[in-house]
Each structure stands twice: as structure tokens, then as C-alpha cells.
Design an enzyme around this catalytic site. Structure first.
Site, PDB file in Angstrom:
ATOM      1  N   ASP A  83       0.831  -1.207   0.000  1.00  0.00           N
ATOM      2  CA  ASP A  83       0.000   0.000   0.000  1.00  0.00           C
ATOM      3  C   ASP A  83       0.872   1.265   0.000  1.00  0.00           C
ATOM      4  O   ASP A  83       1.668   1.467   0.919  1.00  0.00           O
ATOM      5  CB  ASP A  83      -0.879  -0.074   1.261  1.00  0.00           C
ATOM      6  CG  ASP A  83      -1.989   0.945   1.280  1.00  0.00           C
ATOM      7  OD1 ASP A  83      -2.003   1.840   0.421  1.00  0.00           O
ATOM      8  OD2 ASP A  83      -2.846   0.843   2.180  1.00  0.00           O
ATOM      9  N   GLU A 102      -2.476   1.477  -4.694  1.00  0.00           N
ATOM     10  CA  GLU A 102      -2.053   2.880  -4.805  1.00  0.00           C
ATOM     11  C   GLU A 102      -3.194   3.722  -5.373  1.00  0.00           C
ATOM     12  O   GLU A 102      -2.984   4.759  -5.959  1.00  0.00           O
ATOM     13  CB  GLU A 102      -0.724   3.040  -5.549  1.00  0.00           C
ATOM     14  CG  GLU A 102      -0.575   2.289  -6.852  1.00  0.00           C
ATOM     15  CD  GLU A 102      -1.216   3.025  -8.011  1.00  0.00           C
ATOM     16  OE1 GLU A 102      -2.447   2.902  -8.165  1.00  0.00           O
ATOM     17  OE2 GLU A 102      -0.493   3.699  -8.779  1.00  0.00           O
ATOM     18  N   GLY A 113      -5.337   3.595  -7.729  1.00  0.00           N
ATOM     19  CA  GLY A 113      -5.597   3.861  -9.146  1.00  0.00           C
ATOM     20  C   GLY A 113      -4.758   4.974  -9.733  1.00  0.00           C
ATOM     21  O   GLY A 113      -4.954   5.377 -10.888  1.00  0.00           O
ATOM     22  N   ASP A 145     -10.584   4.047  -1.207  1.00  0.00           N
ATOM     23  CA  ASP A 145     -11.136   3.072  -0.265  1.00  0.00           C
ATOM     24  C   ASP A 145     -12.661   2.993  -0.322  1.00  0.00           C
ATOM     25  O   ASP A 145     -13.344   4.014  -0.369  1.00  0.00           O
ATOM     26  CB  ASP A 145     -10.740   3.449   1.168  1.00  0.00           C
ATOM     27  CG  ASP A 145      -9.257   3.278   1.409  1.00  0.00           C
ATOM     28  OD1 ASP A 145      -8.495   3.203   0.431  1.00  0.00           O
ATOM     29  OD2 ASP A 145      -8.859   3.219   2.581  1.00  0.00           O
TER      30      ASP A 145
HETATM   31  C1  GLA Z   1      -5.354   2.325   2.928  1.00  0.00           C
HETATM   32  C2  GLA Z   1      -5.916   1.191   2.051  1.00  0.00           C
HETATM   33  C3  GLA Z   1      -6.946   0.404   2.835  1.00  0.00           C
HETATM   34  C4  GLA Z   1      -6.316  -0.146   4.112  1.00  0.00           C
HETATM   35  C5  GLA Z   1      -5.698   0.984   4.926  1.00  0.00           C
HETATM   36  C6  GLA Z   1      -4.887   0.461   6.100  1.00  0.00           C
HETATM   37  O1  GLA Z   1      -6.340   3.270   3.210  1.00  0.00           O
HETATM   38  O2  GLA Z   1      -6.457   1.694   0.867  1.00  0.00           O
HETATM   39  O3  GLA Z   1      -7.461  -0.651   2.054  1.00  0.00           O
HETATM   40  O4  GLA Z   1      -5.336  -1.081   3.768  1.00  0.00           O
HETATM   41  O5  GLA Z   1      -4.831   1.789   4.134  1.00  0.00           O
HETATM   42  O6  GLA Z   1      -4.274   1.463   6.820  1.00  0.00           O
END
Ligand code: GLA
Length: 363
Positions: free
Chosen positions: A116, A163, A165, A186
């Protein structure tokens, strides 16, 4: 297919929660329906020791033992990190320790890594202040670095890019070894978020295929205030999108209704169809959208989704030709679980607010 801790547990997730999730994936029949990955998301990380070796935090006393437990259930264990110095929840990231971390995951028996971007954004902007091109290049290199580190371990590990998109990730993710990549921000446990993400996937179908998938994010089925119709529409859309299905609900409160949605064999067969071609939008009229997906045996999946606040009740064109089907084909109503005979292009549709009709059409 699997389950991930983030959508329900967030940063509170513990070793006991993961073991319990594994137990319920088996006892609920989810494993037999195809859900195999149990993925720990953010918040398992502790500190690095003097040798730079990362240790899990007090909520996860022994990840190797946890992996053994999950494996003993016929399931696989996933983990999470960031190419940045810190993860999104401000735990230790892999920056500067990529090979060391990959080796650690392999030694534990990890089968899946979600990587991530998080604080790597700061690394990018600080290292290449006004040079956007350089920043994007750094991001790709960071993902390639972990790809190489994973390969070097010799253990097959599914590589999931997160990341959001950024930089049309679908165009280059397979080159850095990604098996799946998030296509946007998210997801949240409400239909507005589900609908917004789903509708944002139009046009991305050509980038997905066996071994490399667009990831519209983990499922919220069973979470928040999603109604029965909304949960089904969520699943309908993810199936048309050939999306990775990572459930994100509280398995300890699994209701028969949610279990039935998550394990519906006909919807899963569409999602997991071996042809691996993602579906796309073929028609929009206000809040009503038609999405279709070609399937391996020549069948076509066709979804009519009511994104609107009001019920919809009238004849509409199913746009069978655009869907790759034709009048006179047979239709199976997936959520009703029954055949509805042959269909014509003009079809009488009754859909409540946020409800979907999912048809499997065959010649
Ligand atoms: C980002 C990701 C989520 C999750 C959180 C965890 O926001 O997009 O899916 O993994 O981090 O902190």
C-alpha cells in the site's frame, strides 16, 4: 477469493480475530465456496530490531504459528505493508528493508502481500519536488523492487498493489508483477460508496485477465447499513467486474442472509469464470445501468442495476446485441435461483431502490 481484516476490524485486529475468521470461513462453507485467503491488513507491525528485522506487535505474538494454523485449515495467509517508511495507519513500512521483509514473510509462510503506497507519496514528492514524471517513475520502481524481492524468496506470493488507481496503474501493474491492483479509493460500508466505485470501473475491462485483475476494493457485503438489495447489487457488480472477492465483514456475526449472498454458487461462477474477461457497462438511462460480461461457455452475464432512490417498474430494452446475446436466448435469474424461459429484447423489469437483476443468458 478470501477475507481481509480491514473493513471490519481496522487497526484493532488481533491474532485471535484472524484464527476465528479462519475457523468461520471453514464452518460457514465459505472455504468450500472458494474463499481461501485470510488476509491480515494494516496494524500487525511492531518495531525493527538492531539488525533491521521487523517484529510483529503484541497483538500478533507469533505469525509463523498463525500461518501454520491458517494453513492447517486449508487456507492461505496474507499480510500487508507499504513501500513507504510507514503504513497508512502509521506502523512500520518496508522502505529500505524490502528484501529483509520479503524474506521474513516467506519464512513465516505468507501467501499474499498487499503493498500500500501510503507514506511513499511523501518520499516521492520530497525526492523529486516538482518533477511529476520522476515521482511516478519512483513509484513504479518501488513496486518493482518488492516484486523482485518476492521473486527472490522463491515462495509463490500473490502480489496486490494498492495505490488507489494513481497514474493509470492498470496500464503498468502487470509489468511490476502485480496479480491485482486497486483501481481507486477506499470503499466504505454504504451504497453510495459501492455505487461510485462500481460506476467508476467502466472502460477498465480490457486491462484485466487471468492472473492480472482490476481490484475495485474489498467487499462490504454484510457491513454497515447495506440492505439485502444493496448487498446483492454489490456482489452482482463485483461479479460482472471479475473482481477479486475479499469479504470484509464481521464473520462472528454472519447471518444466513449474508452467507447466502457471499456463497451463491451462480454469482461466484460468474465472478470466477475461467475465460477471465471483465464485463463492462453497455447502457445507461438515468439511474438504470446495464452491465454485461462474456463467459467461457458462450453464456453472457447481464446485470440491470437500479442505482436510483425510486422503484423502477416498466419495460426496458435489454440491449441483448450489445451484450453479445440475442432474442430467444434462455435466461436464468441468478438471485431468484430459477430459469425464466426465453427472453426478448424488450423486458419487463421491476426493481426496487438499489436492487439488481442478474441474468445468465444462454443460447
Ligand atoms: C489504505 C488502504 C486500505 C487499508 C488501509 C490500512 O487506506 O487503501 O485498504 O489497507 O490503508 O491502513
Amino acid at each position: 477469493m478470501g477475507w481481509n481484516s480491514w473493513n471490519w476490524f481496522g487497526r484493532k485486529v488481533t491474532d485471535a480475530d484472524i484464527r476465528q475468521a479462519a475457523d468461520i470461513i471453514v464452518s460457514s462453507g465459505m472455504r468450500d465456496a472458494g474463499y481461501r485467503f485470510v488476509n491480515i491488513d494494516d496494524a500487525w507491525e511492531g518495531k525493527r530490531d538492531e539488525q533491521g528485522v521487523l517484529h510483529s506487535n503484541e497483538k500478533f505474538p507469533d505469525i509463523k504459528a498463525l500461518a501454520d494454523y491458517v494453513h492447517s485449515k486449508g487456507l492461505k495467509l496474507g499480510i500487508y505493508s507499504s513501500p513507504g517508511p510507514q503504513t497508512c495507519a502509521k506502523f512500520e513500512g518496508s522502505f529500505g528493508h524490502e528484501q529483509q521483509d520479503a524474506d521474513l514473510y516467506a519464512s513465516w509462510g505468507i501467501d499474499f502481500l498487499k503493498y500500500d503506497l501510503c507514506t511513499f507519496r511523501t518520499v516521492m514528492t520530497q525526492s523529486a519536488l516538482n518533477d511529476k514524471r520522476k515521482q511516478l517513475q519512483m513509484m513504479r520502481e518501488a513496486y518493482e523492487k518488492m516484486h523482485q524481492a518476492l521473486l527472490k524468496t522463491g515462495r509463490p506470493i500473490v502480489y496486490s498493489l494498492c495505490e488507489y488507481g494513481y497514474d493509470s496503474v492498470w496500464q503498468w501493474a502487470p509489468e511490476v508483477g502485480a496479480h491485482l491492483w486497486r483501481t481507486g479509493d477506499d470503499i466504505n460500508a454504504n451504497f453510495k460508496s459501492v455505487a461510485q466505485i462500481a460506476r467508476g470501473q467502466a472502460g477498465l475491462a480490457k486491462y484485466a485477465g487471468p492472473g492480472h485483475w482490476n481490484d475495485p476494493d474489498m467487499l462490504e457485503v454484510g457491513n454497515g447499513d447495506l440492505t439485502l438489495d444493496e448487498n446483492r447489487s454489490h456482489m452482482t457488480l463485483w461479479a460482472i467486474l471479475a473482481a477479486p472477492l475479499l469479504a470484509g465483514n464481521n464473520l462472528t456475526q454472519l447471518t444466513p442472509e449474508v452467507t447466502a449472498i457471499l456463497t451463491n454458487r451462480d454469482v461466484l461462477a460468474i465472478d470466477q469464470d475461467p475465460l477471465g474477461r471483465q464485463g463492462d457497462r453497455i447502457f445507461v438511462e438515468g439511474p438504470i445501468e446495464l452491465w454485461s460480461r462474456p463467459l467461457a461457455n458462450g453464456d453472457v452475464a447481464l446485470a440491470v442495476v437500479n442505482f436510483g432512490q425510486d422503484s423502477f417498474l416498466r419495460g426496458i430494452s435489454l440491449h441483448l446485441k450489445e451484450a453479445g446475446a440475442a432474442a430467444g436466448w434462455k435466461a436464468y435469474d441468478v438471485w431468484a435461483g430459477k430459469s425464466i424461459g426465453t427472453i426478448d429484447d424488450l423486458h419487463q423489469v421491476t426493481l426496487k431502490r438499489h436492487e439488481s437483476l442478474l441474468l445468465r443468458l444462454s443460447r
